[in-house]
Design an enzyme around this catalytic site. Sequence first.
Site: not given
Ligand code: AHR
Length: 543
Positions: A71, A219, A351
């Site tokens: 990210e 999310e 994730e």
């Molecule tokens: O990985 C960090 C964050 O965790 C991501 O941006 C989000 O999707 C999750 O809450």
Amino acid sequence: MTPRVLKKRASKDWAFLPAISAAALAVAGLALAMPAAAQGSARANGPVEVRLDPSRPGPVIDRHVFGQFAEHLGTGIYDGVWVGRDSPIPNVRGIRSDVVAALKALKVPNVRWPGGCFADEYHWRDGIGPADKRRVQINSNWGGVPEPNSFGTHEFMDFAEQIGADAYISVNIGSGTAAEAAAWIEYMTAEKDTTLARERAANGHPAPWKVPILGLGNENWGCGGAMSATHYVEEMKRFAAFTRNYNPAQREGAARMKRIAVGWDSDKLDYTEEVMKAWKDRVYSWDIEGVSLHKYTTGGWPPHLPSTGFGHDQYAEAIADTLTMDSLIAKQSAIMDKYDPEKKLLIAVDEWGAWLEPAPGSNPGFLQQQNSMRDAIIAALNVNIFARHAERVKIANIAQMVNVLQAMILTDGGKMVLTPTYHAFRMYVPFQDARVVPVAFDAGQYVNGKHRLPRVDAMAAKATDGTLWLSLVNVDPARPATFRLPGFASASGEVLGAPKVDSVNTFAAPATVAPRAVSARAKGGVLSIELPPHSVSVVKVMP
Ligand code: AHR
């Protein structure tokens, strides 16, 4: 800007797992054969007998469960992957060569990009075209720092190609439109002479790219727009319908792009339910291939477990939390089974990983943390859980690849160090696309305060070349474990151990946690492998 770090709710699901998970028993075909009381009954220090049945291979452990997540967050992309063409740090078209070489050894199957919450505010046009014309924006989710957009679609695709990974693109449902997402996918995949394909060619890439995995939002119950589940489903259906992949190599069969809808994290069951209900009643114009699940190992929210300098109590807390992955997947699977008993849709745990206290002195919005032997154990236990749920879990992405959360690699300027989690991932490469082999063992117990945890874990699989591989984890931080394998004569492989559970690799001491050859002895038709406390090993076993 206020760093955005304290956004999640604590998981309500803190139930302890039995010493052997229900899924492990089911794979072993022992669900009824082993009484619950026996599951924690292994002799405290006695050998662990492991029985394999290679004649009954189970489902494939999809290589995509070894996916990564990258990210625009902290130094995960900038410095960690992208240093720019003019950097003194050796690079190929701006992408650092040391990181690429290290990642190639992991055979990374896919990389999820550009987020995460960052994806919920990402507009792809900001990241294409001449470098000096790109929009500089604020990374409002992560530290409030300027985001230069120097690393955009072309740079990401180049990076994915350099490491040999597939692209897992997350489109922006939070603040974007279906038309914007559709244009982005057309820009990447159109082969025919369209305006967007011409623009891609003018920007340096005439051939269409493949987009094998597409995330429909991220999310959206939280940073992705705080949508109710029903509202998200209405949005998601439009994105699923209009984000068309035009690459001729991705139109048919297994090569078709997989669209992943947002499912739940620990306490957002309604998302999975609503998505599945809609999917069951879908009409011809839209479809999805999977539903996501997010689960971080935090020990409770906000993340408070330290990444260094911890003892056995905090170790046990983290292990207890990480093992709840098994019941979370089971719950999500049960919901999906109601609507999809044939298991057509997959779960993407896109994730997961340890989310710990920020490293001292770091920007808390950068989610920087050290990575210890404990984290390698967390990685191994989670992958073993994914293998036990291989019929549903076909994609997973550890968060995150470089410098963020449970990273594979840490960098500082031109320096780079491989973390214990990196070594675990490298050792697990033989399990990519291998078929699960039933394994039965008594996991015993490691007790710490209120935590009753399995003392050991084991997972077995037949690799694509027919060889038989075993992962053995000694969870116990104080006692070695001897594994006995009747019917096997030799083994070769590696053990990842460390002086302490909180041992780490640093730029000054990069090999404190490093794999070494495992030693095994055969006597009387039984192979014995002794593993040190808190260690992970992956061995090839031969009869
Ligand atoms: O990985 C960090 C964050 O965790 C991501 O941006 C989000 O999707 C999750 O809450």
